[in-house]
Design a protein around this motif. Structure first.
Motif, PDB file in Angstrom:
ATOM      1  N   MET A  63       0.839  -1.304   0.001  1.00  0.00           N
ATOM      2  CA  MET A  63      -0.228  -0.150  -0.141  1.00  0.00           C
ATOM      3  C   MET A  63       1.227   1.244  -0.446  1.00  0.00           C
ATOM      4  N   ASP A  64       0.434   2.238  -0.115  1.00  0.00           N
ATOM      5  CA  ASP A  64       1.323   3.981  -0.256  1.00  0.00           C
ATOM      6  C   ASP A  64       1.123   4.134   0.989  1.00  0.00           C
ATOM      7  N   VAL A  65       2.090   5.147   1.150  1.00  0.00           N
ATOM      8  CA  VAL A  65       1.487   5.455   2.743  1.00  0.00           C
ATOM      9  C   VAL A  65       0.644   6.561   3.024  1.00  0.00           C
ATOM     10  N   LYS A  66       0.009   6.949   1.582  1.00  0.00           N
ATOM     11  CA  LYS A  66      -1.173   8.151   2.511  1.00  0.00           C
ATOM     12  C   LYS A  66      -2.137   6.677   2.740  1.00  0.00           C
ATOM     13  N   GLU A  67      -2.068   5.898   1.839  1.00  0.00           N
ATOM     14  CA  GLU A  67      -3.414   4.742   2.961  1.00  0.00           C
ATOM     15  C   GLU A  67      -3.054   3.778   4.156  1.00  0.00           C
ATOM     16  N   TYR A  84       6.501  10.648   7.413  1.00  0.00           N
ATOM     17  CA  TYR A  84       7.538   9.742   9.183  1.00  0.00           C
ATOM     18  C   TYR A  84       7.029   8.661   8.166  1.00  0.00           C
ATOM     19  N   LEU A  85       5.931   8.354   7.705  1.00  0.00           N
ATOM     20  CA  LEU A  85       6.678   6.648   7.494  1.00  0.00           C
ATOM     21  C   LEU A  85       7.481   6.314   6.409  1.00  0.00           C
ATOM     22  N   ASP A  86       7.479   7.729   5.583  1.00  0.00           N
ATOM     23  CA  ASP A  86       8.463   7.486   4.661  1.00  0.00           C
ATOM     24  C   ASP A  86      10.052   7.161   4.562  1.00  0.00           C
TER      25      ASP A  86
END
Length: 202
Positions: A63-67, A84-86
């Protein structure tokens, strides 16, 4: 599966032979498995720093970081923003000659998360200098941050490569001194770095 076995063991220790199970169909995807695995741990306890990095890295594959950020309270037990997740994913993906040394050191308690995120901005040869330093001395997260910051500022101020800053301060010599214990090495190295960053004017 691991959390399921732990559940069965807990029931067995309490004298119960009846276990309710949820059968997963053949349509269970890799994404479903990853999400269930992460959430099952978070429901039992807080993730360690190394587990947090691994969880973000693995979920980032599906999944992408926005989700991920939108569901971060469920996945990680707290809200996290995409930026931060990135960074966590970048830590998970960081590779060198020793595999992922930063992640290994975080798991071993030799490197804290905040300074590890700082080191992502350094080229690999400079990053190795700091990893070798922190592998040799055990200091707090705030002290690691200070050492990285001060050495970066000395390198920029004096317009010398980071390797030359390390050599000029003879940090490797202090690190290898058999007559010093960990606390003495840590104190002497920090004092040396600090005095180079803030020299006394005579």
């Amino acid at each position: 599966a691991v959390s399921g076995l732990a559940h069965i063991r807990a029931l067995s220790l309490n004298g119960s032979n009846d276990v309710q199970v949820l059968l997963s169909g053949p349509d269970l995807t890799h994404r479903d498995i990853l999400i269930r695995a992460v959430v099952s741990v978070v429901q039992r306890r807080a993730l360690s720093q190394a587990e947090l990095i691994r969880a973000a890295g693995l979920l980032g594959q599906v999944m992408d970081v926005k989700e991920m950020a939108g569901h971060s309270s469920v996945f990680f037990g707290r809200k996290m923003n995409p930026g931060y997740l990135d960074q966590l994913i970048s830590l998970f993906q960081a590779r060198d000659d020793n595999g992922n040394q930063m992640l290994s050191m975080i798991q071993a308690g030799r490197l804290a998360l905040k300074p590890a995120l700082q080191l992502l901005d350094f080229p690999e040869p400079e990053r190795k200098l700091f990893l070798t330093l922190f592998q040799g001395i055990k200091v707090s997260a705030s002290r690691q941050v200070q050492m990285i910051t001060f050495l970066k500022e000395v390198s920029a101020r004096d317009r010398i490569p980071m390797e030359d800053a390390f050599k000029r301060m003879q940090l490797a010599r202090i690190l290898d001194d058999p007559g010093l214990d960990n606390a003495q090495k840590a104190d002497r190295i920090f004092k040396t770095i600090y005095e180079n960053r803030y020299p006394t004017l005579s």
